[in-house]
Scaffold this motif. Sequence first.
Motif, PDB file in Angstrom:
ATOM      1  N   SER A 202       0.833  -1.210   0.000  1.00  0.00           N
ATOM      2  CA  SER A 202       0.000   0.000   0.000  1.00  0.00           C
ATOM      3  C   SER A 202       0.864   1.255   0.000  1.00  0.00           C
ATOM      4  O   SER A 202       0.630   2.194  -0.774  1.00  0.00           O
ATOM      5  CB  SER A 202      -0.920   0.030   1.227  1.00  0.00           C
ATOM      6  OG  SER A 202      -1.766  -1.079   1.238  1.00  0.00           O
ATOM      7  N   LYS A 203       1.873   1.275   0.869  1.00  0.00           N
ATOM      8  CA  LYS A 203       2.774   2.433   0.939  1.00  0.00           C
ATOM      9  C   LYS A 203       3.523   2.609  -0.374  1.00  0.00           C
ATOM     10  O   LYS A 203       3.657   3.728  -0.876  1.00  0.00           O
ATOM     11  CB  LYS A 203       3.771   2.272   2.091  1.00  0.00           C
ATOM     12  CG  LYS A 203       3.148   2.405   3.457  1.00  0.00           C
ATOM     13  CD  LYS A 203       4.198   2.191   4.519  1.00  0.00           C
ATOM     14  CE  LYS A 203       3.595   2.230   5.907  1.00  0.00           C
ATOM     15  NZ  LYS A 203       4.616   1.996   6.936  1.00  0.00           N
ATOM     16  N   GLU A 204       4.027   1.503  -0.919  1.00  0.00           N
ATOM     17  CA  GLU A 204       4.758   1.560  -2.183  1.00  0.00           C
ATOM     18  C   GLU A 204       3.866   2.089  -3.306  1.00  0.00           C
ATOM     19  O   GLU A 204       4.315   2.881  -4.140  1.00  0.00           O
ATOM     20  CB  GLU A 204       5.298   0.186  -2.546  1.00  0.00           C
ATOM     21  CG  GLU A 204       6.455  -0.256  -1.676  1.00  0.00           C
ATOM     22  CD  GLU A 204       6.964  -1.646  -2.030  1.00  0.00           C
ATOM     23  OE1 GLU A 204       6.601  -2.174  -3.118  1.00  0.00           O
ATOM     24  OE2 GLU A 204       7.709  -2.209  -1.226  1.00  0.00           O
ATOM     25  N   ALA A 205       2.611   1.664  -3.348  1.00  0.00           N
ATOM     26  CA  ALA A 205       1.690   2.090  -4.405  1.00  0.00           C
ATOM     27  C   ALA A 205       1.403   3.588  -4.313  1.00  0.00           C
ATOM     28  O   ALA A 205       1.435   4.294  -5.328  1.00  0.00           O
ATOM     29  CB  ALA A 205       0.386   1.292  -4.312  1.00  0.00           C
ATOM     30  N   VAL A 206       1.136   4.088  -3.102  1.00  0.00           N
ATOM     31  CA  VAL A 206       0.855   5.513  -2.911  1.00  0.00           C
ATOM     32  C   VAL A 206       2.071   6.343  -3.295  1.00  0.00           C
ATOM     33  O   VAL A 206       1.969   7.340  -4.030  1.00  0.00           O
ATOM     34  CB  VAL A 206       0.422   5.809  -1.456  1.00  0.00           C
ATOM     35  CG1 VAL A 206       0.386   7.308  -1.178  1.00  0.00           C
ATOM     36  CG2 VAL A 206      -0.938   5.180  -1.170  1.00  0.00           C
ATOM     37  N   LEU A 207       3.232   5.945  -2.817  1.00  0.00           N
ATOM     38  CA  LEU A 207       4.462   6.682  -3.109  1.00  0.00           C
ATOM     39  C   LEU A 207       4.776   6.657  -4.612  1.00  0.00           C
ATOM     40  O   LEU A 207       5.205   7.662  -5.182  1.00  0.00           O
ATOM     41  CB  LEU A 207       5.616   6.089  -2.307  1.00  0.00           C
ATOM     42  CG  LEU A 207       6.841   6.963  -2.143  1.00  0.00           C
ATOM     43  CD1 LEU A 207       6.505   8.320  -1.538  1.00  0.00           C
ATOM     44  CD2 LEU A 207       7.860   6.261  -1.265  1.00  0.00           C
ATOM     45  N   SER A 208       4.531   5.546  -5.262  1.00  0.00           N
ATOM     46  CA  SER A 208       4.773   5.414  -6.695  1.00  0.00           C
ATOM     47  C   SER A 208       3.892   6.378  -7.500  1.00  0.00           C
ATOM     48  O   SER A 208       4.357   7.031  -8.438  1.00  0.00           O
ATOM     49  CB  SER A 208       4.515   3.975  -7.125  1.00  0.00           C
ATOM     50  OG  SER A 208       4.653   3.842  -8.511  1.00  0.00           O
ATOM     51  N   VAL A 209       2.628   6.482  -7.129  1.00  0.00           N
ATOM     52  CA  VAL A 209       1.701   7.383  -7.827  1.00  0.00           C
ATOM     53  C   VAL A 209       2.150   8.834  -7.670  1.00  0.00           C
ATOM     54  O   VAL A 209       2.187   9.599  -8.639  1.00  0.00           O
ATOM     55  CB  VAL A 209       0.253   7.195  -7.307  1.00  0.00           C
ATOM     56  CG1 VAL A 209      -0.657   8.319  -7.767  1.00  0.00           C
ATOM     57  CG2 VAL A 209      -0.296   5.856  -7.758  1.00  0.00           C
TER      58      VAL A 209
ATOM     59  N   LEU B 213      -3.649  -1.563  -7.034  1.00  0.00           N
ATOM     60  CA  LEU B 213      -3.964  -2.527  -5.980  1.00  0.00           C
ATOM     61  C   LEU B 213      -5.364  -2.308  -5.425  1.00  0.00           C
ATOM     62  O   LEU B 213      -5.930  -1.228  -5.557  1.00  0.00           O
ATOM     63  CB  LEU B 213      -2.972  -2.378  -4.817  1.00  0.00           C
ATOM     64  CG  LEU B 213      -1.519  -2.699  -5.088  1.00  0.00           C
ATOM     65  CD1 LEU B 213      -0.683  -2.349  -3.871  1.00  0.00           C
ATOM     66  CD2 LEU B 213      -1.354  -4.169  -5.423  1.00  0.00           C
ATOM     67  N   ASP B 214      -5.886  -3.336  -4.774  1.00  0.00           N
ATOM     68  CA  ASP B 214      -7.178  -3.221  -4.102  1.00  0.00           C
ATOM     69  C   ASP B 214      -6.938  -2.662  -2.694  1.00  0.00           C
ATOM     70  O   ASP B 214      -6.675  -3.428  -1.765  1.00  0.00           O
ATOM     71  CB  ASP B 214      -7.864  -4.587  -4.049  1.00  0.00           C
ATOM     72  CG  ASP B 214      -9.258  -4.496  -3.447  1.00  0.00           C
ATOM     73  OD1 ASP B 214      -9.878  -3.410  -3.522  1.00  0.00           O
ATOM     74  OD2 ASP B 214      -9.720  -5.509  -2.894  1.00  0.00           O
TER      75      ASP B 214
ATOM     76  N   ARG C 167      -4.578   6.697   5.830  1.00  0.00           N
ATOM     77  CA  ARG C 167      -3.594   6.371   6.877  1.00  0.00           C
ATOM     78  C   ARG C 167      -2.172   6.462   6.338  1.00  0.00           C
ATOM     79  O   ARG C 167      -1.281   7.019   6.984  1.00  0.00           O
ATOM     80  CB  ARG C 167      -3.851   4.969   7.449  1.00  0.00           C
ATOM     81  CG  ARG C 167      -4.852   4.942   8.574  1.00  0.00           C
ATOM     82  CD  ARG C 167      -4.818   3.613   9.322  1.00  0.00           C
ATOM     83  NE  ARG C 167      -5.036   2.453   8.471  1.00  0.00           N
ATOM     84  CZ  ARG C 167      -6.236   1.973   8.125  1.00  0.00           C
ATOM     85  NH1 ARG C 167      -7.327   2.561   8.552  1.00  0.00           N
ATOM     86  NH2 ARG C 167      -6.328   0.908   7.355  1.00  0.00           N
ATOM     87  N   VAL C 168      -1.958   5.932   5.134  1.00  0.00           N
ATOM     88  CA  VAL C 168      -0.630   5.991   4.517  1.00  0.00           C
ATOM     89  C   VAL C 168      -0.236   7.450   4.275  1.00  0.00           C
ATOM     90  O   VAL C 168       0.883   7.859   4.596  1.00  0.00           O
ATOM     91  CB  VAL C 168      -0.607   5.178   3.199  1.00  0.00           C
ATOM     92  CG1 VAL C 168       0.650   5.473   2.395  1.00  0.00           C
ATOM     93  CG2 VAL C 168      -0.738   3.687   3.475  1.00  0.00           C
ATOM     94  N   LEU C 169      -1.140   8.249   3.722  1.00  0.00           N
ATOM     95  CA  LEU C 169      -0.840   9.656   3.447  1.00  0.00           C
ATOM     96  C   LEU C 169      -0.527  10.418   4.731  1.00  0.00           C
ATOM     97  O   LEU C 169       0.447  11.186   4.786  1.00  0.00           O
ATOM     98  CB  LEU C 169      -2.009  10.306   2.710  1.00  0.00           C
ATOM     99  CG  LEU C 169      -2.249   9.817   1.283  1.00  0.00           C
ATOM    100  CD1 LEU C 169      -3.580  10.318   0.754  1.00  0.00           C
ATOM    101  CD2 LEU C 169      -1.105  10.224   0.365  1.00  0.00           C
TER     102      LEU C 169
END
Length: 127
Positions: free
Chosen positions: A8-15, A34-35, A43-45
Motif C-alpha cells: 500500500s505504501k509503495e503504491a501511494v508513493l509510486s503514484v 492494488l485493491d 492512513r498511509v498519506l
Amino acid sequence: MKRRNTPSKEAVLSVLTASKKAMSQDAIEKKIDLDINRATIYRVLNRFCEDGILHRIVADDGKQYFALCVKCDDNKKPQHHFHFRCESCDTIECLPVPVHFSLPENYHVEHANCVLTGTCNECLMSA
C-alpha cells in the motif's frame, strides 16, 4: 522510527512520484492498481506527512492534496509561494512566484497557504 514497507505504501508513493504534482486522495486512489480501501490510503498519506515524506496542502475546494517534500526543498522556490490547483486533472503544483504580504507589527508567519485555481498548462495543451 523505522516503519515497515508495505504494498500500500509503495503504491501511494509510486503514484505521487510519477505525478510530480500534489494530488488529492481521490486522484491517488484512481491511479492505484492494488485493491486498497480509502481509509488505508488516508492512513498511509497521514503517516507519510508525519514522517516528513509528504506535505499537505488544503485548497480552496476544502480537499487535502499531498506532494512529495523534495519538490518544496527546491532552492528555486521561495519559502512562501503560490500553489496552482487544476480543476481538470485534480492536481496542485508549486509555482515559483513569491507571495508578497505585509503584517502588523509583532506578527510572525510560520506558513502561508496561497492557492490559485483554474486549468494547468498540460490540460490546456491536451484539450
